[in-house]
Design an enzyme around this catalytic site. Structure first.
Site, PDB file in Angstrom:
ATOM      1  CG  ASN A   9      -1.722   1.220   1.406  1.00 31.12           C
ATOM      2  OD1 ASN A   9      -1.811   2.033   0.489  1.00 31.12           O
ATOM      3  ND2 ASN A   9      -2.337   1.390   2.569  1.00 31.12           N
ATOM      4  CE  LYS A  11       0.081   3.226   4.754  1.00 29.17           C
ATOM      5  NZ  LYS A  11       0.145   3.333   6.202  1.00 29.17           N
ATOM      6  CG  HIS A  94      -5.670   1.596   5.225  1.00 28.53           C
ATOM      7  ND1 HIS A  94      -5.239   2.545   6.127  1.00 28.53           N
ATOM      8  CD2 HIS A  94      -4.625   0.754   5.043  1.00 28.53           C
ATOM      9  CE1 HIS A  94      -3.978   2.286   6.452  1.00 28.53           C
ATOM     10  NE2 HIS A  94      -3.586   1.207   5.809  1.00 28.53           N
ATOM     11  CD  GLU A  96      -2.777   5.269   6.913  1.00 28.41           C
ATOM     12  OE1 GLU A  96      -2.820   5.422   5.673  1.00 28.41           O
ATOM     13  OE2 GLU A  96      -1.807   4.770   7.508  1.00 28.41           O
ATOM     14  CD  GLU A 166      -3.480  -3.020   7.208  1.00 30.75           C
ATOM     15  OE1 GLU A 166      -2.380  -3.271   6.726  1.00 30.75           O
ATOM     16  OE2 GLU A 166      -4.073  -1.945   7.025  1.00 30.75           O
ATOM     17  N   GLY A 172       2.365   1.749  10.864  1.00 28.79           N
ATOM     18  CA  GLY A 172       3.292   2.871  10.751  1.00 28.79           C
ATOM     19  C   GLY A 172       3.965   3.245  12.067  1.00 28.79           C
ATOM     20  CB  SER A 212       5.255  -2.229  11.962  1.00 27.96           C
ATOM     21  OG  SER A 212       4.792  -0.917  12.206  1.00 27.96           O
TER      22      SER A 212
HETATM   23  C1  PEP Z   1      -0.713  -0.173   6.142  1.00 26.38           C
HETATM   24  O1  PEP Z   1      -0.858   1.042   6.137  1.00 26.38           O
HETATM   25  O2  PEP Z   1      -1.551  -0.908   5.599  1.00 26.38           O
HETATM   26  C2  PEP Z   1       0.468  -0.706   6.813  1.00 26.38           C
HETATM   27  C3  PEP Z   1       0.472  -1.964   7.132  1.00 26.38           C
HETATM   28  O3  PEP Z   1       1.485   0.190   7.069  1.00 26.38           O
HETATM   29  P1  PEP Z   1       2.924  -0.138   7.726  1.00 26.38           P
HETATM   30  O4  PEP Z   1       3.418  -1.409   7.101  1.00 26.38           O
HETATM   31  O5  PEP Z   1       3.759   1.044   7.401  1.00 26.38           O
HETATM   32  O6  PEP Z   1       2.682  -0.310   9.200  1.00 26.38           O
END
Ligand code: PEP
Length: 249
Positions: A9, A11, A94, A96, A166, A172, A212
């Site tokens: 992703n 973003k 997601h 966010e 997630e 993040g 992460s």
């Molecule tokens: C995400 O935003 O879907 C995600 C998993 O981000 P990160 O790997 O940076 O934690």
């Protein structure tokens, strides 16, 4: 047999030049035929990504779409628009988008329905916030998110659903769920689907982990029985890191 899936992703990152450079690097990555690899560039780079990945096994997906198919929704993008440039997969839900753009279980249910109506495959994200885990209501939260947005679907429609657990506290932040924590929720979700539908359906659904994931922790997480790969944010922006994660799947 479920395939492993690694989806990046991007973003709101990567303009035209950066997209070209990253895809050029990704094209040289060799990965198992049992693995699917996807990238989700921003809307403005989707058409470019589709063209640049043509003839490869890299799949391009959108990060979002509107629940309506057309109309007065300034700044929005519809499923038919995505279809018209060769996009058949979309990330929905997601954290966010839930946090910054007020996406709710109900609005996500509508988006899922629209995506499926247009033969799109959905990577559906769900997961609890830190305070919800600390209050030990994470199982309830996950159950509610899935029941409200997905459990009205009939069995056949699930063939176009990929789930991505997630935990919001891991996105993040550099803090990852342990392999055991990921496995615990993934197994719970699979049981939930089996009790609403049937075990064969539950066993056919790919459940990705996101939060992460890095080259150093990917293999341990992906080796869990009910973890079928990952949705990757930050590490998907670096070709070498994404390659190492893909090759851990
Ligand atoms: C995400 O935003 O879907 C995600 C998993 O981000 P990160 O790997 O940076 O934690």
């Amino acid at each position: 047999m479920r395939k492993k899936i690694v989806a990046g992703n991007w973003k709101m990152n990567n303009d035209q030049r950066e997209t070209a450079e990253l895809i050029a690097a990704l094209k040289s990555i060799r990965f198992s035929t049992k693995t699917r690899v996807m990238i989700a560039p921003a809307f403005t780079q989707l058409q470019q990504a589709v063209a640049l990945t043509e003839g490869t096994r890299l799949e391009v997906l959108a990060q979002n779409m509107n629940a309506a198919t057309n109309g007065a929704f300034t700044g929005e993008i519809s499923a038919p628009m995505l279809n018209s440039i060769g996009i058949q997969n979309v990330i929905l839900g997601h954290s966010e988008r839930r946090a910054y753009y007020n996406e709710t279980d109900d609005s996500l249910k509508s988006k899922v329905d629209t995506a499926l109506l247009h033969d799109m495959e959905v990577v559906f994200c769900f997961g609890e916030e830190l305070n919800e885990r600390k209050s030990a209501i994470h199982f309830d939260v996950v159950k509610r998110q899935l029941e409200k947005a997905l459990f009205h679907l009939d069995s056949g429609q699930w063939s176009n659903i990929i789930l991505a657990y997630e935990p919001v506290w891991a996105i993040g932040t550099g803090e990852t769920a342990t392999p055991d924590q990921a496995q615990e929720i993934h197994a719970y979700v699979r049981d939930l689907i089996a009790s609403k539908y049937e075990s064969s359906l539950a066993n056919s659904i790919s459940i990705l982990y996101g939060g992460s994931v890095k080259p150093a922790n990917a293999a341990a997480i992906f080796s869990q029985n009910d973890v079928d790969g990952g949705l990757i944010g930050g590490a998907a922006l670096q070709a070498e890191d994404f390659k190492a994660i893909i090759q851990s799947a």
